[in-house]
Design a protein around this motif. Structure first.
Motif, PDB file in Angstrom:
ATOM      1  N   PRO C 248      -0.894   3.685   3.640  1.00 28.08           N
ATOM      2  CA  PRO C 248       0.380   3.068   3.245  1.00 28.08           C
ATOM      3  C   PRO C 248       1.575   4.000   3.422  1.00 28.08           C
ATOM      4  CG  PRO C 248      -1.179   3.121   1.396  1.00 28.08           C
ATOM      5  CD  PRO C 248      -1.861   3.759   2.542  1.00 28.08           C
ATOM      6  N   LEU C 249       1.424   5.242   2.980  1.00 26.21           N
ATOM      7  CA  LEU C 249       2.566   6.152   3.079  1.00 26.21           C
ATOM      8  C   LEU C 249       2.925   6.417   4.542  1.00 26.21           C
ATOM      9  CD1 LEU C 249       1.905   8.762   0.250  1.00 26.21           C
ATOM     10  CD2 LEU C 249       3.723   7.072   0.388  1.00 26.21           C
ATOM     11  N   MET C 252       4.271   3.041   6.241  1.00 23.29           N
ATOM     12  CA  MET C 252       5.601   2.663   5.776  1.00 23.29           C
ATOM     13  C   MET C 252       6.646   3.699   6.211  1.00 23.29           C
ATOM     14  SD  MET C 252       5.516  -0.240   4.513  1.00 23.29           S
ATOM     15  CE  MET C 252       7.172  -0.370   3.843  1.00 23.29           C
ATOM     16  N   SER C 253       6.280   4.972   6.216  1.00 29.15           N
ATOM     17  CA  SER C 253       7.223   5.986   6.701  1.00 29.15           C
ATOM     18  C   SER C 253       7.580   5.713   8.154  1.00 29.15           C
ATOM     19  CB  SER C 253       6.598   7.391   6.617  1.00 29.15           C
ATOM     20  OG  SER C 253       6.294   7.713   5.304  1.00 29.15           O
ATOM     21  N   ILE C 255       7.408   2.914   9.772  1.00 35.50           N
ATOM     22  CA  ILE C 255       8.206   1.689   9.893  1.00 35.50           C
ATOM     23  C   ILE C 255       9.656   1.967   9.495  1.00 35.50           C
ATOM     24  CG2 ILE C 255       8.599  -0.561   8.809  1.00 35.50           C
ATOM     25  CD1 ILE C 255       5.560  -0.922   8.776  1.00 35.50           C
ATOM     26  N   TYR C 256       9.825   2.661   8.392  1.00 42.46           N
ATOM     27  CA  TYR C 256      11.194   2.914   7.943  1.00 42.46           C
ATOM     28  C   TYR C 256      11.950   3.774   8.955  1.00 42.46           C
ATOM     29  CZ  TYR C 256      15.149   3.878   4.985  1.00 42.46           C
ATOM     30  OH  TYR C 256      16.421   3.953   4.497  1.00 42.46           O
ATOM     31  N   LEU C 257      11.273   4.793   9.447  1.00 46.50           N
ATOM     32  CA  LEU C 257      11.962   5.697  10.375  1.00 46.50           C
ATOM     33  C   LEU C 257      12.293   5.014  11.692  1.00 46.50           C
ATOM     34  CD1 LEU C 257      10.231   9.152   9.881  1.00 46.50           C
ATOM     35  CD2 LEU C 257      12.492   8.420   9.176  1.00 46.50           C
ATOM     36  N   ILE C 324      -0.879  12.251   6.324  1.00 45.12           N
ATOM     37  CA  ILE C 324       0.272  11.339   6.520  1.00 45.12           C
ATOM     38  C   ILE C 324       0.921  11.488   7.901  1.00 45.12           C
ATOM     39  CG2 ILE C 324       2.646  10.849   5.762  1.00 45.12           C
ATOM     40  CD1 ILE C 324       1.752  11.218   2.929  1.00 45.12           C
TER      41      ILE C 324
END
Lengths: 268, 423, 460
Positions: C248-249, C252-253, C255-257, C324
């Motif tokens: 997840p981390l 999601m990182s 995707i956000y970036l 990660i």
């Protein structure tokens, strides 16, 4: 046998003694595909020979067989016989490195080394051991740059990078680099196609001046250019040499209809 | 067909209706939540990094400092029967070695602080005494005040987390102005020790340095030459495929497997010395080589073919083309990859444990075949120690390691930015 | 004369050969004669290589051979007859004598070593003289032969380049040799292990306690080598807990970036995440043991679960953090490879960004993400230091994350530290575990790369 395939042009041309380079029955394959089909041609000293034809007609491929640059493409295979001063250039006794020193090449896009102008020109003489010392090397570099008509523009900045020059200057630097190793033949693969009209004119002028010392072969897709700079013109189409003769004859009175169609702009 | 057409509501969608508005609001809320979730993920990751670094720094920074306790030594009345004249010239080292400094320290400490005075000072404190005498032999003729490293218990108390008794002792000393904080040179110059106040990282650092030299000398040439061969000359055949598959797989093999390889081949078959930088370097070189090959191939691939044509066109041989033109142009990229690979090797621990580099090594290695420790292994060994004094030393060693890794990666980024060429 | 000095001598001869051949070749060049094929320097290299390389190869072989010959001649000497029969003692004396003879030690603790040292010294001297004589002979023979070939027509450059090409080929074969070395050494030692412990017990046994008895008649002397608890511990920490943190981390990182962050934030955060991957694992391990494990224990106690200091959760959490960047960079690449047209298509019909990501981008990028996760798992199960320092040694078969479990890599380290006889099943078990680890990570990598490749091809 040799007499039978001797071209009518050669017989007509009494002025030239023996041709500098001869190709007999040359075919080039890329894998299964035949790119050049059974080409026979003579290249004469102190002449500019132009190869014209629509793109993909095999003229560049054929040009690259003349100094075995096709060897660098793994799938390329050459059949037939090409001679330089009656020596088979594909014979095992021929050293490809020495061949390329004798038959120099200038490429479509200017490709100076990312080194200084001086180093660009000096590299060839250095690897071939043409200069005994720094003084001799200086002489060779200056002479080559002068012949390429670049000396006056760069003499004060020989230490600057060759890539900092303008496109036309870069191409003349490449020509200087090619003539620095004292070649007998210079092959030019569309040398002006990436340049603007003024730089192109300068290169054409240069080719004209160089003709006195070298046999020059130039590939061009520009028919006006062929007409302006060359004495002899070969017209290629679909890998076949359609017609070869005096430039004036080809442009005014071609024997083949395909040549005529191409020159008059019917296709290409 | 007709059924379906009939079932679809023919009336136009009411985009401004209440239901649609509610729906839009819900969708935008979901959008915001999703975006926040992403931001949170980033922040958690970065926060963890920050937490890790802050923990290490706050624990470790005190490892570079040490507490010193004041000691007044009355040299003429001490048991040191040393002639100041003997400390000049050639015999000096022997004279120093013959003198009983530990006993002299003992006497002075008891004289000043009572029976338990010796326990205020670190076990190796007499070395400070000896060095003071060596640096200034005239001390032997008078009373002198020296600052010597405090014992671990006092040191911890001075740094604020000691046990009650040590705290009281330290408070008394502080009141009398008899304790101060100085730079812990021992930590930067010394080697491993059983006493946390006497440990140093120089030994492990030198071990790392020697190991990295071996790694670089082996992995760099082999890696670059392999990259050149594969990228410029290799014919397309089964052998080449096998080499490529091998390299790609080696890059993904867990590091501990390389340790097993080193143990089985270098130690058990070739009988190279255990715990030595030579074997450590060889093992890490096999691990680093694929990284350099892959980086090297990418760098060589990015040199445009027109450069090769140009050199070939004036009669350079294929070897000359590569060594005169392609390699110099690819070098910044190769170096970047090499530095990154070396940084990874510098931080590697597990394979070195396999080849015996976990021995207690109390002196810096003198050469490639001497028993040595390396920084990460030293960290691992100290982390296993029970004594509380080792906590700050472990973290301090981690700071040193991280600083080097950061410097190496920074250098790699700098090289990449400076020499990156766009064709 | 030591072997090192002989090596230097040979290299010196190589330099002399280079100069001589260059001078000879330089004499060919004259303005009135045709140009020689190769430059003088190239002739020089040709002769120098022929002088030095065969002699150096001989020396390298001689170094191995002469070691055995020296040992044999020392053992055959009358002085060696007095050596103790016990192997370890004898080896200690011999190595001390060797150190004395080569000047690496100055005094002997053992008087017998002092007696043997001169014997050693004379044997070393004798065989080094033979080495010197043969090496010189080889060097001169090679050099003379090469020198005789120097002529204007001789293609020295071509020859030298062929030698360089051979060197390049040999360099790239090292990779195959390394792979072969790994496979063979793991296989060989594992086979020895399986001759003592049955593979079925190893692969399917539920009880792991590799202690070997000191006396043969001791109770429970045989040790148990059932590796299932280790496999479970490895999967529990590396493939379950770590992935619950990292997927997840990391995803999601990424995707956000890629989808939301401004280019400035991206420029800062990406290298920051990379730092997470660059922190040495021993630092993570220390962090896990020092900070995370006590916190996890306290958490466990506060919710009423008896927890040990060394817990699967602590190791798994920290390992997840370490992983990660792997997940996020793989996800980043996969999302970037989804054609822009797909994204535009979804946005153009009124989907929000998050709907586009969840319904279009992630499903389209899924094979790439899965491949990345497989790579991350292979990385996690091969990771050693975090689990060695934080996971513990108890081979429990438990699903309680607050309990202590042990992993394959932890046990490899545990089995191979300390001085072990190299033929006890305890040591050899480490190689069997290594073999399993190697096979599993290899398989994971092959599958992952195939998945990723297939995915890339789908959009190319």
């Amino acid at each position: 046998m040799a007499d039978m395939i001797q071209s009518p042009i050669q017989a007509a041309d009494a002025a030239a003694s023996s041709p500098k380079m001869t190709a007999r029955g040359v075919s080039v394959f890329y894998g299964e595909k035949k790119a050049v089909d059974d080409v026979s041609i003579d290249i004469h000293r102190e002449h500019v020979t132009a190869f014209i034809g629509p793109s993909g007609c095999g003229k560049s491929t054929f040009l690259r067989t003349l100094n075995r640059m096709n060897d660098t493409i793994g799938s390329a295979r050459v059949e037939g016989r090409i001679e330089l001063d009656s020596e088979d250039i594909y014979a095992s006794s021929m050293d490809v490195v020495q061949l390329r020193a004798r038959v120099g090449m200038v490429f479509q896009k200017p490709n100076p080394f990312p080194k200084s102008i001086f180093e660009n020109v000096a590299y060839g003489p250095r690897i071939h051991g043409l200069a005994a010392g720094k003084a001799e090397l200086d002489v060779i570099v200056e002479r080559s740059l002068r012949r390429a008509g670049l000396w006056d523009e760069v003499k004060d900045r020989l230490a600057e990078s060759g890539t900092a020059l303008s496109g036309g200057q870069q191409q003349r630097l490449c020509i200087a680099r090619a003539i620095a190793v004292d070649p007998e033949v210079i092959l030019m693969d569309e040398p002006a196609s990436a340049l603007d009209p003024i730089a192109t004119a300068r290169i054409e002028e240069l080719i004209h001046e160089l003709r006195g010392n070298y046999a020059i072969v130039i590939v061009t897709h520009n028919m006006q250019q062929a007409a302006r700079v060359s004495q002899r013109t070969a017209f290629f189409h679909l890998g076949v040499l359609v017609e070869y003769g005096e430039t004036s004859a080809i442009f005014t009175n071609p024997r083949e209809t395909r040549t005529k169609d191409y020159i008059t702009g019917r296709y290409g | 067909m007709t059924d379906m057409a009939a079932s679809i509501d023919p009336s136009p969608t009411d985009w401004n209706g209440e239901a649609m508005r509610r729906r839009i609001r819900r969708r935008y809320a979901a959008e915001r939540r999703f975006k926040l979730l992403g931001l949170a993920a980033i922040l958690v990751s970065a926060g963890f990094l920050a937490f890790l670094l802050v923990t290490m720094f706050s624990n470790g920074i005190s490892g570079f400092a040490r507490s010193e306790v004041r000691l007044d030594v009355d040299f003429p009345r001490s048991s040191l029967f040393l002639d100041p004249a003997a400390l000049e010239g050639f015999g000096a080292d022997q004279a120093l070695a013959g003198a009983d400094f530990p006993e002299a320290l003992n006497e002075a400490a008891q004289a000043q602080y009572g029976d338990s005075g010796r326990s205020l000072f670190s076990e190796g404190a007499w070395i400070g005494l000896r060095d003071a005498v060596r640096d200034d032999p005239s001390l032997l003729g008078r009373r002198a005040t020296l600052w010597l490293p405090a014992s671990t218990a006092i040191d911890i108390a001075a740094k604020g987390e000691g046990e009650a008794e040590a705290e009281r002792l330290k408070a008394r000393l502080a009141e009398a102005g008899r304790v101060r904080t100085g730079i812990n040179w021992t930590f930067l110059r010394g080697s491993d020790s059983t006493d946390p106040s006497a440990v140093g990282i120089w030994g492990a650092f030198k071990g790392s340095l020697l190991t990295m030299i071996v790694t670089l000398l082996i992995a760099f040439p082999i890696g670059v030459l392999s990259a050149v061969y594969l990228e410029e000359y290799a014919p397309r055949n089964r052998w080449t495929d096998m080499i490529e598959v091998s390299i790609n797989n080696l890059a993904a093999v867990p590091s501990i497997i390389f340790g097993l390889l080193g143990l089985a081949i270098f130690l058990n078959v070739m009988h190279l010395p255990r715990s030595a930088p030579l074997v450590g370097g060889l093992t890490l070189a096999l691990m680093t080589m694929p990284v350099i090959v892959i980086a090297g191939r990418n760098a060589i691939k990015s040199v445009p073919p027109s450069i090769r044509d140009a050199a070939l066109g004036i009669g350079a041989s294929r070897i000359q083309v590569v060594f005169h033109h392609v390699l110099p142009l690819a070098l910044p990229g190769i170096l970047t990859g090499t530095i990154i690979g070396m940084a990874r090797a510098l931080g590697e621990t597990a394979p070195l444990l396999m080849i015996g580099m976990r021995a207690f090594v109390a002196a810096p290695p003198g050469g490639f075949a001497d028993p040595a420790s390396v920084l990460p292994v030293q960290i691992f060994l100290w982390s296993d120690e029970v004594s509380r004094g080792f906590v700050e030393k472990t973290s301090a060693a981690i700071i040193v390691l991280l600083v080097f890794l950061l410097a190496m990666n920074g250098l790699a980024i700098y090289l990449r930015n400076k020499f990156e060429r766009r064709w | 004369m030591s072997l090192g000095a002989i090596t230097l001598l040979i290299l010196g001869l190589g330099v002399v050969a280079w100069l001589a051949a260059r001078a000879r070749a330089a004499a060919f060049a004259a303005p009135d004669r045709p140009r020689p094929h190769s430059l003088p320097g190239q002739h020089g290299w040709y002769v120098a290589l022929w002088t030095a390389v065969p002699a150096l190869i001989f020396l390298a072989i001689w170094r191995q051979v002469s070691g055995n010959l020296i040992y044999a001649s020392v053992m055959a000497s009358p002085e060696a007859a007095a050596l103790p029969a016990f192997d370890m003692q004898r080896q200690a004396i011999l190595s001390e004598a060797y150190a004395l003879a080569t000047g690496r030690a100055e005094t002997a603790f053992n008087p017998q070593a002092g007696i043997l040292a001169p014997v050693y010294e004379s044997a070393i001297g004798f065989y080094n003289w033979i080495g010197l004589a043969v090496a010189l002979l080889v060097a001169f023979a090679g050099g003379a032969w090469a020198y005789s070939r120097v002529s204007p027509q001789f293609r020295a450059r071509t020859r030298v380049e062929r030698i360089i090409m051979m060197g390049l080929l040999v360099a790239s074969l090292i990779a195959i040799l390394t792979t072969l070395g790994i496979v063979l050494s793991l296989l060989f030692e594992s086979l020895r292990f399986f001759s003592m412990v049955s593979p079925v017990e190893f692969l399917f046994g539920l009880n792991w306690s590799p202690q070997m008895a000191i006396r043969a008649d001791q109770a429970g002397s045989s040790g148990a080598f059932g590796a299932i608890p280790l496999f479970w511990g490895t999967i529990f920490i590396g493939a379950i807990i770590a992935m619950i943190v990292a997927i997840p981390l990391g995803l999601m990182s990424a995707i956000y970036l890629t989808q939301y962050a401004s280019s400035r934030l991206r420029a800062w955060m990406k290298p920051l995440l990379e730092i997470l991957a660059g922190v040495p694992t021993v630092v993570y391990g220390y962090f896990a043991a020092l900070t995370v494990a006590p916190a996890v224990r306290d958490l466990g106690l506060s919710i009423g679960i008896p927890a040990s200091t060394e817990s699967a959760l602590a190791a798994g959490l920290v390992m997840g953090i370490m992983i990660i960047p792997f997940v996020s960079s793989m996800a980043d690449d996969s999302i970037a490879a989804v054609p822009q047209a797909m994204r535009d298509g979804s946005l153009a019909m009124g989907a929000t960004t998050s709907e586009t990501i969840r319904k279009v981008l992630v499903p389209a990028a899924l094979p790439g993400v899965v491949g990345g996760v497989l790579l991350a798992v292979s990385r996690a199960i091969g990771e050693t230091m975090i689990v060695v320092m934080a996971a513990g040694l108890a081979a429990n078969l438990t699903a309680n994350p607050f309990d202590s479990v042990t992993t394959v890599t932890t046990q490899i380290v545990q089995l191979l530290t300390g001085d072990q006889e190299f033929d006890s099943p305890k040591t050899l078990a480490a190689f069997a575990l290594g073999l399993v680890l190697f096979m599993v990570t290899l398989a994971l990598n092959i599958v992952a790369l195939r998945v990723v490749k297939k995915y890339r091809e789908a959009y190319d």
